[in-house]
Design a protein around this motif. Sequence first.
Motif, PDB file in Angstrom:
ATOM      1  N   ARG A 350     -48.778 -49.097  14.388  1.00 47.08           N
ATOM      2  CA  ARG A 350     -47.692 -50.019  14.092  1.00 47.08           C
ATOM      3  C   ARG A 350     -46.418 -49.615  13.236  1.00 47.08           C
ATOM      4  O   ARG A 350     -45.158 -50.128  13.370  1.00 47.08           O
ATOM      5  CB  ARG A 350     -48.707 -51.289  13.600  1.00 47.08           C
ATOM      6  N   ASP A 351     -47.099 -48.517  11.783  1.00 42.33           N
ATOM      7  CA  ASP A 351     -46.072 -48.813  11.332  1.00 42.33           C
ATOM      8  C   ASP A 351     -44.842 -47.719  11.989  1.00 42.33           C
ATOM      9  O   ASP A 351     -43.815 -47.736  11.643  1.00 42.33           O
ATOM     10  CB  ASP A 351     -46.786 -47.761  10.382  1.00 42.33           C
ATOM     11  N   VAL A 352     -45.372 -46.818  12.918  1.00 42.99           N
ATOM     12  CA  VAL A 352     -44.960 -45.131  13.019  1.00 42.99           C
ATOM     13  C   VAL A 352     -43.538 -46.336  14.299  1.00 42.99           C
ATOM     14  O   VAL A 352     -42.484 -45.799  14.289  1.00 42.99           O
ATOM     15  CB  VAL A 352     -45.520 -44.772  14.150  1.00 42.99           C
ATOM     16  N   ALA A 353     -45.238 -47.241  15.546  1.00 38.51           N
ATOM     17  CA  ALA A 353     -43.823 -47.731  16.121  1.00 38.51           C
ATOM     18  C   ALA A 353     -42.371 -48.685  15.632  1.00 38.51           C
ATOM     19  O   ALA A 353     -41.321 -48.584  15.424  1.00 38.51           O
ATOM     20  CB  ALA A 353     -44.282 -49.400  16.609  1.00 38.51           C
ATOM     21  N   ARG A 354     -42.523 -49.708  13.947  1.00 43.55           N
ATOM     22  CA  ARG A 354     -42.091 -50.108  13.430  1.00 43.55           C
ATOM     23  C   ARG A 354     -40.347 -49.475  13.143  1.00 43.55           C
ATOM     24  O   ARG A 354     -39.491 -49.849  13.075  1.00 43.55           O
ATOM     25  CB  ARG A 354     -42.444 -51.233  12.153  1.00 43.55           C
ATOM     26  N   GLY A 355     -41.231 -48.117  12.084  1.00 43.88           N
ATOM     27  CA  GLY A 355     -40.132 -47.630  11.630  1.00 43.88           C
ATOM     28  C   GLY A 355     -39.299 -46.972  12.878  1.00 43.88           C
ATOM     29  O   GLY A 355     -37.990 -46.625  12.287  1.00 43.88           O
ATOM     30  N   ILE A 356     -39.374 -46.402  13.802  1.00 40.40           N
ATOM     31  CA  ILE A 356     -38.833 -45.733  15.369  1.00 40.40           C
ATOM     32  C   ILE A 356     -37.777 -47.020  15.705  1.00 40.40           C
ATOM     33  O   ILE A 356     -37.004 -46.847  15.657  1.00 40.40           O
ATOM     34  CB  ILE A 356     -39.122 -45.050  16.217  1.00 40.40           C
ATOM     35  N   ALA A 357     -38.750 -48.153  15.428  1.00 41.51           N
ATOM     36  CA  ALA A 357     -37.558 -49.250  16.256  1.00 41.51           C
ATOM     37  C   ALA A 357     -36.282 -49.775  15.372  1.00 41.51           C
ATOM     38  O   ALA A 357     -35.813 -49.472  16.039  1.00 41.51           O
ATOM     39  CB  ALA A 357     -38.222 -50.779  16.349  1.00 41.51           C
ATOM     40  N   GLU A 358     -36.420 -49.502  13.793  1.00 35.46           N
ATOM     41  CA  GLU A 358     -35.554 -49.333  12.759  1.00 35.46           C
ATOM     42  C   GLU A 358     -34.843 -48.733  13.302  1.00 35.46           C
ATOM     43  O   GLU A 358     -33.473 -48.829  12.784  1.00 35.46           O
ATOM     44  CB  GLU A 358     -36.245 -50.423  11.828  1.00 35.46           C
ATOM     45  N   LYS A 359     -34.984 -47.125  13.060  1.00 38.60           N
ATOM     46  CA  LYS A 359     -34.165 -46.280  13.653  1.00 38.60           C
ATOM     47  C   LYS A 359     -33.251 -46.728  14.256  1.00 38.60           C
ATOM     48  O   LYS A 359     -31.959 -46.604  14.544  1.00 38.60           O
ATOM     49  CB  LYS A 359     -34.635 -45.355  13.034  1.00 38.60           C
ATOM     50  N   VAL A 360     -34.325 -46.417  15.658  1.00 47.13           N
ATOM     51  CA  VAL A 360     -32.757 -46.996  17.029  1.00 47.13           C
ATOM     52  C   VAL A 360     -32.069 -48.213  16.699  1.00 47.13           C
ATOM     53  O   VAL A 360     -30.126 -48.032  17.160  1.00 47.13           O
ATOM     54  CB  VAL A 360     -33.738 -47.201  17.730  1.00 47.13           C
ATOM     55  N   GLU A 361     -32.069 -49.034  15.956  1.00 40.91           N
ATOM     56  CA  GLU A 361     -31.331 -50.263  15.842  1.00 40.91           C
ATOM     57  C   GLU A 361     -30.348 -49.709  15.165  1.00 40.91           C
ATOM     58  O   GLU A 361     -28.967 -50.603  15.214  1.00 40.91           O
ATOM     59  CB  GLU A 361     -32.334 -51.530  14.744  1.00 40.91           C
TER      60      GLU A 361
END
Length: 466
Positions: A350-361
């Motif tokens: 989940r941390d990985v997912a949230r991390g890249i989601a933020e970076k994509v944003e």
Amino acid sequence: MALHKGPAKPDERPLSVNPFFGEANPVGGMTEAPPKHRMPDAPISPSTAYQLVHDELMLDGNSRLNLATFVTTWMEPQAAVLMAECRDKNMIDKDEYPRTAELERRCVAMLADLWNAPDPSAAVGCSTTGSSEACMLAGMALKRRWSKRNPTATTRPNLIMGVNVQVCWEKFCNFWEVEARLVPMEGERYHLDPQAAAGLCDENTIGVVGILGSTFDGSYEPIADLCAALDALQERTGLDVPVHVDGASGAMVAPFLDEDLVWDFRLPRVASINTSGHKYGLVYPGVGWALWRDKEALPEELVFRVNYLGGDMPTFALNFSRPGAQVVAQYYTLLRLGREGYRAVQQSTRDVARGIAEKVEALGDFRLLTRGDELPVFAFTTAPEVKAYDVFDVSRRLRESGWLVPAYTFPPNREDLSVVRVVCRNGFSEDLAELFMDDLTRLLPELRRQSGPSPRDAGAATGFHH
Ligand SMILES: *Cc1c(COP(=O)(O)O)cnc(C)c1O
């Protein structure tokens, strides 16, 4: 499985045999290259056969770079050893392999406990080939319960679900002749609405399916609110509609990361739950689970007792024979990780997912629909001001770097919306995530220079999105 047709041209070229393989000569016994679409007349040596098959498979993608699938692509070597040790075991031979059967029983007991069955000893369940089979079984139980309540009904029964359901529910309705009543998406709501679901129920409703979480965007459907809406419906009309939770992914995430979320057998209306052992259950493909809260939820007459293999074990399954290795691997993983281990693994995913989601944003070109904080999955679309390219271009260009990230169009009423979806799994590490972000960032200047989205076949998606 894919429904294949025969070869287009019957005289297609045979497989080519490299002289280095050593046996492609009369002395080794093989005089000609084997055909591709017809069984060869004579045997070839195992080493040549191995090499031919192995070489062809090199062109399959690298499963670790596949961000389209939810299915496990990495297990520990010890799990692989156990699976190899069990590859000859047939799950149906419960009498021949009583220990494998016992491990299956323990897995069911552990899941009943994990999903808070009020009386775990009363819960019943079985392994399946995956969630699809589990959903077929759960749907059959709902349908049979309905027909027992309505022995004289002549109308087609119906099942209520969000339009975002996985295709297995469309299959269930098609195969078992049940009307699929779909709650459409609306505005920013990309999954089922409890009130709308309750509004579709009538006396021929066999149940409502709630999904934890949606394959379209990784969001959890509001199971507790759904049950509350159905409680209110029962108070108003007397209709008592059971809920099945399709927890293909989420039933192995929420118990570890969202302990306060009430979605499982704690809700009296939840009759049954399925999960895919081979998704966030962390086992290689080939195992799912279906559990019913008690005997009443699973009509006895659907259970078969076969004794011709010896023994008299009750079974509920579509298949007869099935490999036992995945069930053993599931037991190994539950035993090996325990609750703490599963929590740590799912948290880091989940941390990985949230991390890249933020970076994509933060790239500025995209709008996130979900942020990876329910399933470790997020979906995004292009920001309104982005006119030079679309999500299909993003998906296509990422594929050039080896990343498999599907783009697809949403169902009614949001067919106007197309998204890219990233599924993070155990094994998609921070390091790989960083490489993924590097590739996406590097592509952007080129995408922005396009004069418009590339043409594509209408409605085409760039990869499955199960
Ligand atoms: C993957 C999935 C299924 C189908 O599961 P399989 O294990 O692939 O058969 C069903 N429902 C949902 C919500 C899923 O994510």
